[in-house]
Design an enzyme around this catalytic site. Structure first.
Site, PDB file in Angstrom:
ATOM      1  N   LYS A 128       0.833  -1.202   0.000  1.00  0.00           N
ATOM      2  CA  LYS A 128       0.000   0.000   0.000  1.00  0.00           C
ATOM      3  C   LYS A 128       0.878   1.267   0.000  1.00  0.00           C
ATOM      4  O   LYS A 128       0.735   2.138  -0.853  1.00  0.00           O
ATOM      5  CB  LYS A 128      -0.921   0.001   1.230  1.00  0.00           C
ATOM      6  CG  LYS A 128      -1.925   1.132   1.218  1.00  0.00           C
ATOM      7  CD  LYS A 128      -2.755   1.169   2.461  1.00  0.00           C
ATOM      8  CE  LYS A 128      -2.196   2.202   3.404  1.00  0.00           C
ATOM      9  NZ  LYS A 128      -2.974   2.447   4.587  1.00  0.00           N
ATOM     10  N   ASP A 147      -6.429  -0.001   1.152  1.00  0.00           N
ATOM     11  CA  ASP A 147      -6.532   0.168   2.606  1.00  0.00           C
ATOM     12  C   ASP A 147      -7.864  -0.436   3.078  1.00  0.00           C
ATOM     13  O   ASP A 147      -8.528  -1.135   2.317  1.00  0.00           O
ATOM     14  CB  ASP A 147      -6.404   1.653   2.983  1.00  0.00           C
ATOM     15  CG  ASP A 147      -7.651   2.447   2.619  1.00  0.00           C
ATOM     16  OD1 ASP A 147      -8.498   1.922   1.866  1.00  0.00           O
ATOM     17  OD2 ASP A 147      -7.783   3.585   3.100  1.00  0.00           O
TER      18      ASP A 147
END
Ligand code: SF4
Length: 217
Positions: A128, A147
């Site tokens: 991420k 996320d």
């Protein structure tokens, strides 16, 4: 991707849903403040479990005190922890920032890596964070930052049945064009923060309610 959960496969409606959400959030720009890839890396590490607004408040002071990778590499753990205290998980984050800066100096010639492979070698940096640094710091679209919001919305909207962010990333990359991945991530995050809130989604005012298999409206 097998679609076998309670939420039916809704991938055929992806383009329409994405377009509607883009209309809702035309300025889906990242809100973290940074001037270079190093500041972006630090801000992104700090943003875990913290709002962008709070991170910006902290980095406004932090980036005046720590001006380059050497400053972070030589930082005192306790001292840095105090400086970033209000972003939460400060001890772990301080360790990751110092460790990353040290590795950037020793392994990468003082420059934040611009490849997924090397970014993932930095402590505390997962896909991420790496995707965010590549996209916003270097204009390199490798994948999509997944996320909790992106995970939840992708599942509710019937785009994936996976729970592993890496697999969700692959599923979303099959649906969206590469150039749109950064925008898709931000758009889903904003919709997750504002409307499709965990445990209390506001389906009644949701612009994609008519196309969403999880709609409670
Ligand atoms: S209709 Fe409800 S569950 Fe579906 S995306 Fe909108 S808020 Fe979320």
């Amino acid at each position: 991707m097998p679609m076998n959960s309670a939420v039916p496969d809704n991938r055929d409606n992806f383009n329409q849903i994405f377009k509607l959400l883009q209309g809702e959030y035309p300025n889906a720009e990242p809100m973290l403040h940074f001037k270079n890839p190093l500041e972006l890396l630090v801000a992104t590490i700090l943003s875990a479990q913290c709002t962008d607004k709070q991170v910006n408040k902290v980095t406004q002071v932090l980036f005046k005190r720590y001006r380059n990778v050497e400053d972070f590499a030589e930082a005192d753990l306790t001292e840095l922890g105090k400086d970033i205290y209000t972003t939460g998980f400060y001890h772990q984050k301080a360790k990751h920032i110092i460790g990353s800066a040290q590795l950037i100096l020793t392994e990468f010639g003082g420059k934040v890596p611009d490849t997924m492979e090397n970014l993932l070698k930095l402590p505390g940096v997962g896909r991420k964070t790496a995707n965010i640094v590549l996209a916003r710091g270097y204009d390199i679209i490798e994948g999509i930052a997944v996320d909790t919001h992106v995970t939840r919305l992708s599942q509710k909207l019937g785009f994936t049945t996976n729970t592993d962010p890496k697999k969700i990333e692959i599923d979303l990359m099959e649906l969206a064009e590469k150039k749109d991945l950064e925008n898709l991530s931000m758009t889903l995050i904003l919709h997750g923060r504002n409307v499709c809130i965990a445990r209390r989604p506001k389906c009644g005012i949701c612009v994609v309610s008519g196309l969403c298999p999880s709609s409670e409206a």
